[in-house]
Design an enzyme around this catalytic site. Structure first.
Site, PDB file in Angstrom:
ATOM      1  N   HIS A   4       0.948  -1.162  -0.086  1.00 49.44           N
ATOM      2  CA  HIS A   4      -0.111  -0.104   0.038  1.00 49.44           C
ATOM      3  C   HIS A   4       0.461   1.361   0.090  1.00 49.44           C
ATOM      4  CE1 HIS A   4      -2.342  -3.512   1.857  1.00 49.44           C
ATOM      5  NE2 HIS A   4      -3.240  -2.722   0.979  1.00 49.44           N
ATOM      6  N   ARG A  24      -4.707  16.117   6.111  1.00 49.92           N
ATOM      7  CA  ARG A  24      -3.100  16.401   7.602  1.00 49.92           C
ATOM      8  C   ARG A  24      -2.152  16.879   7.237  1.00 49.92           C
ATOM      9  NH1 ARG A  24      -4.673  14.080  12.332  1.00 49.92           N
ATOM     10  NH2 ARG A  24      -7.156  14.874  11.386  1.00 49.92           N
ATOM     11  N   ARG A  43      -4.292   4.975  -3.522  1.00 50.12           N
ATOM     12  CA  ARG A  43      -5.092   4.646  -2.948  1.00 50.12           C
ATOM     13  C   ARG A  43      -5.314   6.307  -1.971  1.00 50.12           C
ATOM     14  NH1 ARG A  43      -8.223  -0.022  -1.145  1.00 50.12           N
ATOM     15  NH2 ARG A  43      -7.302  -1.497  -1.926  1.00 50.12           N
ATOM     16  N   VAL A  88      -0.606  12.044  14.634  1.00 49.80           N
ATOM     17  CA  VAL A  88      -0.817  13.318  14.557  1.00 49.80           C
ATOM     18  C   VAL A  88      -2.388  13.705  14.519  1.00 49.80           C
ATOM     19  CG1 VAL A  88       1.414  14.506  15.224  1.00 49.80           C
ATOM     20  CG2 VAL A  88       0.717  14.091  13.649  1.00 49.80           C
ATOM     21  N   GLU A 180     -10.713   8.465  20.260  1.00 50.53           N
ATOM     22  CA  GLU A 180      -9.883   8.088  18.814  1.00 50.53           C
ATOM     23  C   GLU A 180     -10.673   6.905  18.474  1.00 50.53           C
ATOM     24  OE1 GLU A 180      -6.417   7.441  18.583  1.00 50.53           O
ATOM     25  OE2 GLU A 180      -7.614   5.966  19.454  1.00 50.53           O
ATOM     26  N   GLU A 182      -7.306   4.606  16.494  1.00 50.01           N
ATOM     27  CA  GLU A 182      -6.109   4.000  16.152  1.00 50.01           C
ATOM     28  C   GLU A 182      -5.023   3.821  17.232  1.00 50.01           C
ATOM     29  OE1 GLU A 182      -7.063   6.986  15.219  1.00 50.01           O
ATOM     30  OE2 GLU A 182      -8.440   6.679  12.649  1.00 50.01           O
ATOM     31  N   ASP A 205     -13.844  17.972  18.727  1.00 50.62           N
ATOM     32  CA  ASP A 205     -14.954  18.135  19.498  1.00 50.62           C
ATOM     33  C   ASP A 205     -15.600  17.115  20.961  1.00 50.62           C
ATOM     34  OD1 ASP A 205     -15.248  15.424  17.398  1.00 50.62           O
ATOM     35  OD2 ASP A 205     -16.243  15.088  18.805  1.00 50.62           O
TER      36      ASP A 205
HETATM   37  O1  LIG Z   1      -8.216  12.840  12.477  1.00 42.58           O
HETATM   38  P1  LIG Z   1      -7.681  11.760  12.880  1.00 42.58           P
HETATM   39  O2  LIG Z   1      -6.481  11.726  13.144  1.00 42.58           O
HETATM   40  O3  LIG Z   1      -8.341  10.714  11.450  1.00 42.58           O
HETATM   41  O4  LIG Z   1      -8.340  10.246  13.542  1.00 42.58           O
HETATM   42  C1  LIG Z   1      -9.779  10.351  14.656  1.00 42.58           C
HETATM   43  O5  LIG Z   1     -10.561  11.154  13.298  1.00 42.58           O
HETATM   44  C2  LIG Z   1     -11.486  10.071  12.563  1.00 42.58           C
HETATM   45  C3  LIG Z   1     -12.683  10.208  12.913  1.00 42.58           C
HETATM   46  O6  LIG Z   1     -13.364  11.609  12.808  1.00 42.58           O
HETATM   47  C4  LIG Z   1     -11.251   8.641  13.203  1.00 42.58           C
HETATM   48  O7  LIG Z   1      -9.592   7.795  12.399  1.00 42.58           O
HETATM   49  C5  LIG Z   1     -10.521   9.339  14.450  1.00 42.58           C
HETATM   50  O8  LIG Z   1      -9.188   8.570  15.456  1.00 42.58           O
HETATM   51  O1  LIG Z   2     -13.131   8.949  16.512  1.00 45.24           O
HETATM   52  C1  LIG Z   2     -13.727  10.305  16.991  1.00 45.24           C
HETATM   53  C2  LIG Z   2     -12.897  11.267  16.446  1.00 45.24           C
HETATM   54  C3  LIG Z   2     -13.384  12.978  17.085  1.00 45.24           C
HETATM   55  N1  LIG Z   2     -13.936  12.740  17.745  1.00 45.24           N
HETATM   56  C4  LIG Z   2     -14.786  12.062  17.892  1.00 45.24           C
HETATM   57  O2  LIG Z   2     -15.999  11.646  18.713  1.00 45.24           O
HETATM   58  N2  LIG Z   2     -14.499  10.244  18.050  1.00 45.24           N
END
Ligand SMILES: O=P(O)(O)O[C@H]1O[C@H](CO)[C@@H](O)[C@H]1O
Ligand SMILES: O=c1cc[nH]c(=O)[nH]1
Length: 235
Positions: A4, A24, A43, A88, A180, A182, A205
């Site tokens: 990939h 980003r 991709r 990040v 989040e 990951e 948020d």
């Molecule tokens: O802004 P990134 O780094 O993608 O991280 C957050 O945003 C995404 C969800 O909108 C998910 O990947 C979450 O972990």
């Molecule tokens: O996974 C996520 C990323 C940003 N905001 C969220 O509420 N969830």
């Protein structure tokens, strides 16, 4: 090339920043790095290498969620021998005293993913940040005057869920700072291959108050987080 990532071996630096959003990655490369070239467009998951304060560094989009980030982290480690990996990312705050645009350093993560239970035969592995990266990032943030939060984050397998309110209240009671998608995978793979990893997250948020940032702001800006990650990567 890996499956990939369309880069030659020496094209990727041994230190890398990992945003979920490939745009980003583009913003970081174009705004903060010098002598930049794009090594991956497979991709649309952009990857760039350049220099920051004279040090070679890469930035690679990972996509959203554990399956996607696991693909990129596996290939970056196994095919390109990357040593230091700093996510990040963005996150949703679960605590009243964590505000939108605050920066969080994830010391560990909690997950609803089955990935580690499959690997560890039902045991709940606790994935850790690299302590030296965590300390360096914290010290760097404090020097910049940031009010950094450090703690446990929830790595969720779903962005949209039916039972969100109850689950998030429970996690908040147990001091989980934010959600989040990951960090568990990044920290577990770093441990597996004896590499160093850290997640630096900007609150995009607030799950409790509903306050949020725009899609454009999630794609760009969040410069405090990016500067902390870049400085940490070269120290
Ligand atoms: O802004 P990134 O780094 O993608 O991280 C957050 O945003 C995404 C969800 O909108 C998910 O990947 C979450 O972990
Ligand atoms: O996974 C996520 C990323 C940003 N905001 C969220 O509420 N969830």
């Amino acid at each position: 090339m890996s499956v990939h990532i369309g880069a030659k071996k020496g094209d990727v630096a041994d230190k890398i920043l990992l945003p979920g959003d490939p745009l980003r990655a583009k913003y970081i490369a174009e705004t903060f790095l010098e002598n930049v070239f794009c090594y991956n467009e497979v991709r649309g998951m952009y990857g760039y290498t350049g220099t920051y304060k004279g040090e070679k560094i890469s930035v690679q989009g990972t996509g959203m969620g554990i399956p996607s980030v696991s693909i990129y982290v596996n290939e970056l480690i196994q095919s390109y021998d990357v040593q230091k990996l700093i996510r990040v990312g963005t996150c949703g705050a679960l605590q009243q005293d964590v505000k939108v645009r605050d920066v969080i350093l994830a010391s560990t993560s909690t997950t609803d993913s089955q990935m580690n239970r499959m690997v560890f035969g039902g045991i709940d592995y606790a994935p850790p940040a690299d302590f030296n990266l965590l300390k360096t990032a914290y010290d760097t943030g404090v020097e910049k005057g940031l009010n950094l939060k450090v703690g446990n984050v929830f790595t969720s397998d779903s962005f949209y869920r039916d039972n969100g309110k109850e689950l998030f209240e429970l996690l908040a009671r147990y001091n989980v700072l934010a959600v989040e998608m990951e960090t568990t995978a990044l920290y577990t793979l770093a441990a597996k291959y004896n590499r160093r990893a850290l997640s630096v997250l900007t609150v995009s948020d607030h799950v409790l108050t509903g306050e949020e940032t725009s899609a454009e702001e999630r794609q760009t800006t969040f410069n405090d987080m990016i500067e902390v990650a870049l400085e940490t990567s070269i120290k």
